[in-house]
Design a protein around this motif. Structure first.
Motif, short mmCIF file in Angstrom:
data_model
loop_
_atom_site.label_atom_id
_atom_site.label_comp_id
_atom_site.label_asym_id
_atom_site.label_seq_id
_atom_site.Cartn_x
_atom_site.Cartn_y
_atom_site.Cartn_z
N LEU A 76 0.82 -1.22 0.00
CA LEU A 76 0.00 0.00 0.00
C LEU A 76 0.85 1.27 0.00
CD1 LEU A 76 -2.84 -1.02 2.47
CD2 LEU A 76 -3.01 -0.66 0.00
N THR A 77 2.03 1.20 0.58
CA THR A 77 2.92 2.36 0.54
C THR A 77 3.56 2.51 -0.84
OG1 THR A 77 3.40 2.01 2.88
CG2 THR A 77 4.91 3.43 1.66
N ALA A 78 3.82 1.40 -1.50
CA ALA A 78 4.49 1.45 -2.81
C ALA A 78 3.58 1.97 -3.91
CB ALA A 78 5.02 0.07 -3.18
N VAL A 79 2.27 1.75 -3.79
CA VAL A 79 1.35 2.17 -4.87
C VAL A 79 1.41 3.68 -5.10
CG1 VAL A 79 -1.09 2.34 -5.49
CG2 VAL A 79 -0.15 0.18 -4.71
N PRO A 80 1.24 4.54 -4.08
CA PRO A 80 1.33 5.98 -4.37
C PRO A 80 2.73 6.42 -4.79
CG PRO A 80 0.52 5.62 -2.12
CD PRO A 80 0.82 4.29 -2.71
N LEU A 81 3.75 5.78 -4.22
CA LEU A 81 5.11 6.16 -4.61
C LEU A 81 5.38 5.84 -6.08
CD1 LEU A 81 7.12 5.06 -1.45
CD2 LEU A 81 6.50 7.37 -2.14
N LEU A 82 4.95 4.67 -6.53
CA LEU A 82 5.12 4.32 -7.95
C LEU A 82 4.29 5.23 -8.85
CD1 LEU A 82 5.13 0.43 -7.71
CD2 LEU A 82 7.06 1.93 -8.24
N MET A 84 3.48 8.36 -8.21
CA MET A 84 4.15 9.67 -8.27
C MET A 84 5.39 9.61 -9.14
SD MET A 84 3.57 11.05 -4.33
CE MET A 84 5.25 10.92 -3.98
N TYR A 85 6.05 8.46 -9.19
CA TYR A 85 7.25 8.33 -10.01
C TYR A 85 6.91 8.32 -11.50
CZ TYR A 85 11.61 6.43 -11.77
OH TYR A 85 12.77 6.22 -12.46
#
Length: 119
Positions: A76-82, A84-85
């Protein structure tokens, strides 16, 4: 002077009040209980043969829950970070062309009108 001697009162002995506890009847009851227990077999517990053959218990279940919860949190933390990338955060396709046209060397600082953004 007159010395007074105070005697400490003795506690009542349990055997004085109930003579059956000290008598042969109590001993016979204990012997009967031991005879009853003599005929029973106590099963030995089955111990594991190696450190890899373990029983499943609550600690292992909690550990699996903990690992799954950690994996879910990482996902769940990786989804918004990916997102935004990979997202195109430019306002239009021509933004990069305009910046290159107005400031080809990259030395000037471009100032924006903050009133356009509601500030």
């Amino acid at each position: 002077g007159v010395h007074e001697v105070w005697l400490k009162p003795s506690r009542p002995n349990l055997l004085q009040w109930c003579p059956l506890l000290a008598g042969p009847m109590a001993q016979r009851g204990a012997l009967q209980l031991s005879r009853l227990a003599r005929g029973k077999q106590i099963e030995l517990p089955a111990f594991t043969k190696s450190r890899f053959a373990r029983r499943w218990n609550m600690v292992d279940e909690d550990r699996v829950k903990w690992y799954n919860w950690n994996l879910a949190c990482i996902g769940l933390t990786a989804v918004p970070l990916l997102w935004m990338y990979t997202v195109n955060y430019r306002t239009s396709e021509e933004t990069q062309i305009l910046i290159r046209t107005l400031n080809p060397t990259g030395t000037e600082k471009i100032k924006y009108d903050l009133k356009l953004y509601g500030s």
